[in-house]
Design a protein around this motif. Structure first.
Motif, PDB file in Angstrom:
ATOM      1  N   LEU A   1      56.105  49.768  16.295  1.00 27.61           N
ATOM      2  CA  LEU A   1      56.948  50.884  15.862  1.00 27.61           C
ATOM      3  C   LEU A   1      56.938  50.997  14.339  1.00 27.61           C
ATOM      4  O   LEU A   1      56.884  52.098  13.792  1.00 27.61           O
ATOM      5  CB  LEU A   1      58.379  50.719  16.387  1.00 27.61           C
ATOM      6  N   GLY A   2      56.935  49.871  13.668  1.00 25.90           N
ATOM      7  CA  GLY A   2      56.853  49.883  12.207  1.00 25.90           C
ATOM      8  C   GLY A   2      55.547  50.460  11.712  1.00 25.90           C
ATOM      9  O   GLY A   2      55.507  51.205  10.729  1.00 25.90           O
ATOM     10  N   GLU A   3      54.468  50.146  12.400  1.00 27.70           N
ATOM     11  CA  GLU A   3      53.155  50.688  12.013  1.00 27.70           C
ATOM     12  C   GLU A   3      53.109  52.199  12.170  1.00 27.70           C
ATOM     13  O   GLU A   3      52.352  52.878  11.483  1.00 27.70           O
ATOM     14  CB  GLU A   3      52.050  50.025  12.829  1.00 27.70           C
ATOM     15  N   MET A   4      53.939  52.743  13.058  1.00 32.12           N
ATOM     16  CA  MET A   4      53.995  54.193  13.260  1.00 32.12           C
ATOM     17  C   MET A   4      54.815  54.879  12.167  1.00 32.12           C
ATOM     18  O   MET A   4      54.749  56.097  12.013  1.00 32.12           O
ATOM     19  CB  MET A   4      54.591  54.505  14.633  1.00 32.12           C
ATOM     20  N   GLY A   5      55.595  54.110  11.437  1.00 37.15           N
ATOM     21  CA  GLY A   5      56.386  54.667  10.347  1.00 37.15           C
ATOM     22  C   GLY A   5      57.410  55.690  10.819  1.00 37.15           C
ATOM     23  O   GLY A   5      57.950  55.593  11.922  1.00 37.15           O
ATOM     24  N   ALA A   6      57.637  56.703   9.981  1.00 37.43           N
ATOM     25  CA  ALA A   6      58.670  57.701  10.260  1.00 37.43           C
ATOM     26  C   ALA A   6      58.407  58.494  11.533  1.00 37.43           C
ATOM     27  O   ALA A   6      59.335  59.065  12.112  1.00 37.43           O
ATOM     28  CB  ALA A   6      58.817  58.640   9.067  1.00 37.43           C
ATOM     29  N   SER A   7      57.172  58.516  12.011  1.00 40.17           N
ATOM     30  CA  SER A   7      56.890  59.245  13.252  1.00 40.17           C
ATOM     31  C   SER A   7      57.551  58.583  14.460  1.00 40.17           C
ATOM     32  O   SER A   7      57.648  59.183  15.522  1.00 40.17           O
ATOM     33  CB  SER A   7      55.389  59.389  13.483  1.00 40.17           C
ATOM     34  N   ALA A   8      58.030  57.359  14.280  1.00 35.17           N
ATOM     35  CA  ALA A   8      58.731  56.653  15.356  1.00 35.17           C
ATOM     36  C   ALA A   8      60.230  56.559  15.073  1.00 35.17           C
ATOM     37  O   ALA A   8      60.927  55.728  15.640  1.00 35.17           O
ATOM     38  CB  ALA A   8      58.145  55.258  15.532  1.00 35.17           C
ATOM     39  N   SER A   9      60.737  57.424  14.210  1.00 39.94           N
ATOM     40  CA  SER A   9      62.135  57.327  13.788  1.00 39.94           C
ATOM     41  C   SER A   9      63.139  57.518  14.922  1.00 39.94           C
ATOM     42  O   SER A   9      64.296  57.128  14.785  1.00 39.94           O
ATOM     43  CB  SER A   9      62.427  58.301  12.646  1.00 39.94           C
ATOM     44  N   ASP A  10      62.716  58.091  16.039  1.00 37.91           N
ATOM     45  CA  ASP A  10      63.623  58.200  17.184  1.00 37.91           C
ATOM     46  C   ASP A  10      63.984  56.826  17.746  1.00 37.91           C
ATOM     47  O   ASP A  10      64.960  56.701  18.491  1.00 37.91           O
ATOM     48  CB  ASP A  10      62.985  59.066  18.278  1.00 37.91           C
ATOM     49  N   ALA A  11      63.217  55.816  17.383  1.00 36.84           N
ATOM     50  CA  ALA A  11      63.480  54.454  17.853  1.00 36.84           C
ATOM     51  C   ALA A  11      64.458  53.701  16.949  1.00 36.84           C
ATOM     52  O   ALA A  11      64.813  52.561  17.245  1.00 36.84           O
ATOM     53  CB  ALA A  11      62.174  53.670  17.948  1.00 36.84           C
ATOM     54  N   VAL A  12      64.915  54.328  15.867  1.00 36.83           N
ATOM     55  CA  VAL A  12      65.787  53.648  14.910  1.00 36.83           C
ATOM     56  C   VAL A  12      67.004  53.000  15.576  1.00 36.83           C
ATOM     57  O   VAL A  12      67.290  51.836  15.297  1.00 36.83           O
ATOM     58  CB  VAL A  12      66.191  54.584  13.744  1.00 36.83           C
TER      59      VAL A  12
END
Length: 129
Positions: A56-67
């Motif tokens: 998820l970290g490697e996806m950066g902001a594109s994975a922000s729904d996982a915050v």
């Protein structure tokens, strides 16, 4: 740490919205590209949870729904999961603002130095400092 102080800190964290007291969005409502990784954050094997946070970290902001799920993982029983959750939040930058209170909690209360340092670095990236 005494039992009374631990209980007080836990109550304080829950009042701030930290930890497992938060209501999480249903996994099915998340974008398809993060759903499998968020599901893995709840796996019984800590290695699976750790690698899910890393991805998820490697996806950066594109994975922000996982915050919210990564913020919850900052309270995981496995220290390596906590480290990778903090690193992932940092990689999301300002998109991870809602995790600031959990990261601040981790800086102040985590017993493992690497967890505290990862949370500190994540806060810098999220705040842009």
């Amino acid at each position: 740490m005494t039992g009374k102080r631990t209980g007080t800190l836990l109550l304080f964290a829950l009042l701030l919205g930290c930890g497992k007291g938060r209501e999480l969005p249903p996994i099915a409502s998340l974008p398809a590209h993060v759903q499998p990784l968020v599901q893995k954050l709840r796996h019984e094997d800590f290695n699976v949870r750790m690698f899910a946070a890393r991805e998820l970290g490697e996806m950066g902001a594109s994975a922000s729904d996982a915050v919210p799920y990564l913020a919850e993982a900052l309270h995981d029983k496995a220290a390596k999961v906590r480290v990778w959750a903090a690193l992932a939040l940092g990689e999301m930058g300002p998109a991870a603002r809602e995790a600031i209170s959990d990261l601040e909690w981790a800086v102040e209360n985590n017993e493992w130095k690497d967890c505290r340092e990862s949370a500190r670095q994540a806060l810098k990236k999220i705040r842009g400092s």
